[in-house]
Design a protein around this motif. Structure first.
Motif, PDB file in Angstrom:
ATOM      1  N   ASN A   1      40.834  37.404  49.516  1.00  0.00           N
ATOM      2  CA  ASN A   1      39.838  37.363  50.754  1.00  0.00           C
ATOM      3  C   ASN A   1      39.198  36.074  50.915  1.00  0.00           C
ATOM      4  O   ASN A   1      39.771  35.738  52.073  1.00  0.00           O
ATOM      5  CB  ASN A   1      38.649  38.863  50.580  1.00  0.00           C
ATOM      6  CG  ASN A   1      37.761  38.334  51.562  1.00  0.00           C
ATOM      7  OD1 ASN A   1      37.273  37.268  51.651  1.00  0.00           O
ATOM      8  ND2 ASN A   1      37.342  39.151  52.519  1.00  0.00           N
ATOM      9  N   ILE A   2      38.955  35.470  50.100  1.00  0.00           N
ATOM     10  CA  ILE A   2      39.001  34.086  50.460  1.00  0.00           C
ATOM     11  C   ILE A   2      40.385  33.243  50.590  1.00  0.00           C
ATOM     12  O   ILE A   2      40.236  32.740  51.403  1.00  0.00           O
ATOM     13  CB  ILE A   2      38.366  33.650  48.745  1.00  0.00           C
ATOM     14  CG1 ILE A   2      36.998  33.575  48.799  1.00  0.00           C
ATOM     15  CG2 ILE A   2      38.839  31.959  49.455  1.00  0.00           C
ATOM     16  CD1 ILE A   2      36.464  33.206  47.194  1.00  0.00           C
TER      17      ILE A   2
ATOM     18  N   THR B   1      29.758  35.514  40.960  1.00  0.00           N
ATOM     19  CA  THR B   1      29.291  35.041  42.269  1.00  0.00           C
ATOM     20  C   THR B   1      27.859  35.252  42.385  1.00  0.00           C
ATOM     21  O   THR B   1      26.609  34.805  42.659  1.00  0.00           O
ATOM     22  CB  THR B   1      29.925  34.929  43.711  1.00  0.00           C
ATOM     23  OG1 THR B   1      30.732  36.059  43.744  1.00  0.00           O
ATOM     24  CG2 THR B   1      30.516  33.545  43.232  1.00  0.00           C
TER      25      THR B   1
ATOM     26  N   LYS C   1      40.785  34.522  54.742  1.00  0.00           N
ATOM     27  CA  LYS C   1      39.683  34.117  55.259  1.00  0.00           C
ATOM     28  C   LYS C   1      39.856  32.411  56.136  1.00  0.00           C
ATOM     29  O   LYS C   1      39.883  31.270  56.595  1.00  0.00           O
ATOM     30  CB  LYS C   1      38.521  34.128  55.312  1.00  0.00           C
ATOM     31  CG  LYS C   1      37.991  36.044  54.488  1.00  0.00           C
ATOM     32  CD  LYS C   1      37.848  36.501  56.200  1.00  0.00           C
ATOM     33  CE  LYS C   1      37.361  37.255  56.259  1.00  0.00           C
ATOM     34  NZ  LYS C   1      36.350  38.643  55.386  1.00  0.00           N
TER      35      LYS C   1
ATOM     36  N   LEU D   1      30.841  30.136  47.787  1.00  0.00           N
ATOM     37  CA  LEU D   1      32.132  31.086  48.212  1.00  0.00           C
ATOM     38  C   LEU D   1      32.413  31.692  47.608  1.00  0.00           C
ATOM     39  O   LEU D   1      32.451  32.326  46.787  1.00  0.00           O
ATOM     40  CB  LEU D   1      33.228  29.961  48.622  1.00  0.00           C
ATOM     41  CG  LEU D   1      34.358  30.505  49.300  1.00  0.00           C
ATOM     42  CD1 LEU D   1      34.342  30.448  50.110  1.00  0.00           C
ATOM     43  CD2 LEU D   1      35.347  29.614  48.705  1.00  0.00           C
ATOM     44  N   SER D   2      32.656  33.180  48.846  1.00  0.00           N
ATOM     45  CA  SER D   2      32.988  34.853  48.345  1.00  0.00           C
ATOM     46  C   SER D   2      33.263  35.664  48.806  1.00  0.00           C
ATOM     47  O   SER D   2      33.750  35.011  49.953  1.00  0.00           O
ATOM     48  CB  SER D   2      30.901  35.359  48.167  1.00  0.00           C
ATOM     49  OG  SER D   2      31.269  36.576  47.420  1.00  0.00           O
ATOM     50  N   ASN D   3      33.507  36.738  48.401  1.00  0.00           N
ATOM     51  CA  ASN D   3      33.946  37.426  49.237  1.00  0.00           C
ATOM     52  C   ASN D   3      33.634  38.118  50.955  1.00  0.00           C
ATOM     53  O   ASN D   3      33.819  39.570  51.321  1.00  0.00           O
ATOM     54  CB  ASN D   3      35.086  38.645  48.620  1.00  0.00           C
ATOM     55  CG  ASN D   3      33.737  39.826  47.806  1.00  0.00           C
ATOM     56  OD1 ASN D   3      32.836  39.019  47.653  1.00  0.00           O
ATOM     57  ND2 ASN D   3      34.166  40.355  48.583  1.00  0.00           N
TER      58      ASN D   3
ATOM     59  N   VAL E   1      39.716  28.864  41.912  1.00  0.00           N
ATOM     60  CA  VAL E   1      39.622  29.331  43.893  1.00  0.00           C
ATOM     61  C   VAL E   1      39.485  28.140  44.519  1.00  0.00           C
ATOM     62  O   VAL E   1      40.269  27.988  45.795  1.00  0.00           O
ATOM     63  CB  VAL E   1      37.945  29.759  43.655  1.00  0.00           C
ATOM     64  CG1 VAL E   1      37.740  30.112  45.554  1.00  0.00           C
ATOM     65  CG2 VAL E   1      38.068  31.328  43.120  1.00  0.00           C
TER      66      VAL E   1
ATOM     67  N   VAL F   1      37.311  43.139  43.426  1.00  0.00           N
ATOM     68  CA  VAL F   1      37.116  42.372  43.214  1.00  0.00           C
ATOM     69  C   VAL F   1      37.482  41.580  41.805  1.00  0.00           C
ATOM     70  O   VAL F   1      36.963  39.969  41.414  1.00  0.00           O
ATOM     71  CB  VAL F   1      35.732  42.135  43.795  1.00  0.00           C
ATOM     72  CG1 VAL F   1      34.450  40.600  43.579  1.00  0.00           C
ATOM     73  CG2 VAL F   1      35.639  42.518  45.419  1.00  0.00           C
ATOM     74  N   ASP F   2      36.672  41.944  40.948  1.00  0.00           N
ATOM     75  CA  ASP F   2      36.458  41.861  39.363  1.00  0.00           C
ATOM     76  C   ASP F   2      37.978  42.172  39.189  1.00  0.00           C
ATOM     77  O   ASP F   2      37.747  43.469  39.126  1.00  0.00           O
ATOM     78  CB  ASP F   2      35.265  42.032  38.997  1.00  0.00           C
ATOM     79  CG  ASP F   2      34.280  41.526  39.302  1.00  0.00           C
ATOM     80  OD1 ASP F   2      34.077  39.714  38.668  1.00  0.00           O
ATOM     81  OD2 ASP F   2      33.471  41.710  39.963  1.00  0.00           O
TER      82      ASP F   2
ATOM     83  N   GLY G   1      30.408  40.049  46.593  1.00  0.00           N
ATOM     84  CA  GLY G   1      31.164  38.994  45.685  1.00  0.00           C
ATOM     85  C   GLY G   1      31.784  39.271  44.208  1.00  0.00           C
ATOM     86  O   GLY G   1      31.540  40.385  43.661  1.00  0.00           O
ATOM     87  N   ASN G   2      31.930  38.421  43.430  1.00  0.00           N
ATOM     88  CA  ASN G   2      32.470  39.043  41.668  1.00  0.00           C
ATOM     89  C   ASN G   2      31.174  38.972  41.022  1.00  0.00           C
ATOM     90  O   ASN G   2      30.065  38.539  41.376  1.00  0.00           O
ATOM     91  CB  ASN G   2      33.568  38.340  41.270  1.00  0.00           C
ATOM     92  CG  ASN G   2      33.849  37.066  41.372  1.00  0.00           C
ATOM     93  OD1 ASN G   2      32.383  36.463  40.599  1.00  0.00           O
ATOM     94  ND2 ASN G   2      34.722  36.212  41.243  1.00  0.00           N
ATOM     95  N   GLU G   3      31.601  39.196  39.761  1.00  0.00           N
ATOM     96  CA  GLU G   3      30.047  38.806  38.887  1.00  0.00           C
ATOM     97  C   GLU G   3      29.728  38.228  38.943  1.00  0.00           C
ATOM     98  O   GLU G   3      28.769  37.387  38.605  1.00  0.00           O
ATOM     99  CB  GLU G   3      30.727  39.962  37.797  1.00  0.00           C
ATOM    100  CG  GLU G   3      29.760  40.139  36.734  1.00  0.00           C
ATOM    101  CD  GLU G   3      30.651  40.365  35.243  1.00  0.00           C
ATOM    102  OE1 GLU G   3      29.842  40.486  34.579  1.00  0.00           O
ATOM    103  OE2 GLU G   3      32.192  41.634  35.461  1.00  0.00           O
TER     104      GLU G   3
ATOM    105  N   GLY H   1      41.306  41.190  44.682  1.00  0.00           N
ATOM    106  CA  GLY H   1      40.443  41.305  45.977  1.00  0.00           C
ATOM    107  C   GLY H   1      39.739  39.917  46.348  1.00  0.00           C
ATOM    108  O   GLY H   1      39.917  39.174  47.285  1.00  0.00           O
ATOM    109  N   PHE H   2      38.726  39.155  45.285  1.00  0.00           N
ATOM    110  CA  PHE H   2      38.083  37.817  45.347  1.00  0.00           C
ATOM    111  C   PHE H   2      38.800  36.151  46.305  1.00  0.00           C
ATOM    112  O   PHE H   2      38.903  36.323  47.276  1.00  0.00           O
ATOM    113  CB  PHE H   2      37.266  37.760  44.117  1.00  0.00           C
ATOM    114  CG  PHE H   2      36.903  36.911  45.059  1.00  0.00           C
ATOM    115  CD1 PHE H   2      35.275  36.835  44.803  1.00  0.00           C
ATOM    116  CD2 PHE H   2      36.468  35.192  44.264  1.00  0.00           C
ATOM    117  CE1 PHE H   2      34.199  36.148  45.077  1.00  0.00           C
ATOM    118  CE2 PHE H   2      35.080  34.399  44.606  1.00  0.00           C
ATOM    119  CZ  PHE H   2      34.170  34.717  45.029  1.00  0.00           C
ATOM    120  N   VAL H   3      39.781  36.346  45.131  1.00  0.00           N
ATOM    121  CA  VAL H   3      41.037  35.186  45.771  1.00  0.00           C
ATOM    122  C   VAL H   3      41.424  35.131  47.213  1.00  0.00           C
ATOM    123  O   VAL H   3      41.290  35.100  47.887  1.00  0.00           O
ATOM    124  CB  VAL H   3      41.584  34.962  44.308  1.00  0.00           C
ATOM    125  CG1 VAL H   3      42.745  33.910  44.819  1.00  0.00           C
ATOM    126  CG2 VAL H   3      40.678  34.410  43.569  1.00  0.00           C
TER     127      VAL H   3
END
Lengths: 329, 329
Positions: free
Chosen positions: A227-228, B189, A231, B176-178, B225, A144-145, B185-187, A223-225
């Motif tokens: 996943n978004i 979010t 989805k 908006l998150s994963n 994003v 994610v990060d 989420g990332n750090e 991985g954050f982007v």
């Protein structure tokens, strides 16, 4: 012969589609299937002529979706733990699971181990396109990060997968950003761009809509982007289907049209059906792990097994190591 | 009476759709249009009965898409510079531009100025949904690298816009998150979640597909994003259309079906047509700036003007200030 460890217990729909998928795969390819689960329940479901291609490994526990990744490491008798462990012990070349994807990823990363030079394994997935074959997107959830050095490695791993497993000649890698110009991007993608710009396989930055054009074969993002974007794509596709259906409901003429359009929709469905692609490979580990959708049907399981076979027969892991070692020079 | 400064020169299709959109708007609402551009070219295109509702401000220069945002500040005779300056001088309540969006944003932010307490203005856009009305997404481009405190402010500004301009009662804001779980989420979010969790309007974290369900009215993300999700959505919609068209080409039966389905597609097109929504408001400035698509047709321009009128008649900027001041307590 390639040996594939298959977690028979983890799917949303129970063991049936997983066993059926395995049998479909055995009908078409020669490999050894190692079915991990409650043997007494599984064995009776298998026609006797396939038994010679199958080994059984007993497991009495099943990791549920509500269990944490920490549980996955503690409960050593779960089907996913045992299936991954077969790869660690080199008793299998690959593991295929449609169960708890977070647990599969963590177990595979830590038990099987990372390839030399890999900072973080990544989950790659195929997305359908109108033409030019599907596009590989990574990472889609594992990390994610991310820092630039991680995204750079994803580019190398994705390129190797496209070439060695998907059979794309000279695959092109795009860096997902908010504009095509070098000046666009956030701090991390700008740094990544600088590190990728001299690689032959690097196309440059791409925008979200370019994912579905044919400019690149591999899309790199964190991985954050990732996943978004997966989805969101699902959401858009569902919305369009709903809007069309709502409008059809309102007009008798359109209902007639829809009946005639049935073939078109069937072709659309086939083209965007994830079951055609199998599962998502975890790239960067000393072996092969294919993570399938929890809702996988037998066709998806079959294709995930085929993916594992092609992966295991390929040179991808050596190529990833070579690619990463060149980066460091 | 509300006065709207309109940059007549900036669109991809020249002045025509902008002038036509202005006239369409004047037919339906009472306001003063201030048309900024080459007066001698514009004036002859306007039926004389509308002239009493229009002022003209001469501008001899046009900022091109290839010009930088720095150029925008240097060239003080461009139509966009002059249009923004009218709001700064309080000679107009709002500015509407379908030209260089980066320049419009920078000029509006720095010349008109930020509302008290606003760290960074954000661009918000409406995305279509199958039901429940469109959803407001912000930021979609202005702020690529964000901190939690910026995302928190976007939530406040988005909620105010949904309530005051879109007329949504008790709008709900999603982050908006994963994943929906707080642990995802990332750090950034995760930090944002902590700061938003006690606000009444906060729904919680949402995933990409939830954008198109009816769970929230406002979606908060950073501009990186936001840009990717907009572009990806466009790409998916175009891909589906292409796949359907490709299949239709192959079957005479499907061609007949498509003719009958025409109404359905027309309804689909209307529902996802950005022209229905007008433009994207820049939230957080001491005034109102509506940034339209470069390819805006006259309907999009008309709706952007209507948006500017509703915005200017509303209490949104006071509500944003109040919302932000409550956060600080």
């Amino acid at each position: 012969m390639i040996k594939i460890a298959i977690d028979v217990m983890g799917g949303d729909f129970g063991s049936k589609p997983i066993i059926e998928g395995t049998i479909k795969a055995l009908k078409e390819r020669e490999f050894k299937a190692i079915l991990v689960g409650k043997t007494e329940n599984i064995k009776p479901l298998i026609p006797s002529r396939y038994l010679k291609h199958i080994d059984f490994v007993e497991s009495s526990d099943v990791l549920q979706m509500s269990d944490s990744a920490t549980d996955a490491f503690k409960r050593k008798n779960t089907s996913i733990y045992k299936a991954v462990d077969l790869v660690r012990q080199k008793e299998a070349d690959a593991v295929v699971s449609v169960g708890h994807s977070g647990a599969t990823m963590s177990l595979a990363t830590l038990k099987i181990g990372r390839l030399q030079g890999v900072l973080r394994p990544a989950i790659a997935t195929l997305m359908p396109r109108p033409s030019g074959g599907p596009v590989l997107v990574l990472d889609v959830g594992a990390n994610v990060d991310c820092k630039a050095e991680h995204l750079v490695q994803f580019a190398i791993m994705g390129e190797a997968y496209a070439r060695d497993v998907l059979g794309v000649q000279n695959p092109k890698v795009g860096l997902l950003s908010n504009g095509e110009e070098k000046s666009k991007g956030n701090e991390i993608t700008k740094n990544t761009y600088e590190q990728l710009k001299n690689l032959d396989c690097f196309y440059g930055s791409i925008e979200g809509n370019d994912i579905f054009s044919e400019v690149v074969n591999v899309v790199v993002c964190d991985g954050f982007v990732g996943n978004i974007l997966l989805k969101t794509s699902e959401g858009v596709a569902e919305s369009i289907t709903k809007i069309i259906k709502n409008s059809i409901g309102k007009s008798p003429l359109a209902i007639a049209g829809a009946l005639l359009m049935r073939r078109v929709f069937k072709s659309l469905k086939k083209q965007v059906d994830y079951a055609e692609y199998g599962g998502a490979p975890l790239l960067g580990i000393k072996g092969c792990a294919i993570i399938g959708h929890g809702k996988s049907n037998s066709k998806a399981v079959k294709n995930a097994i085929f993916q594992a076979i092609v992966f295991s027969n390929s040179n991808i892991n050596e190529d990833i190591k070579t690619g990463l070692s060149k980066l460091e020079i």
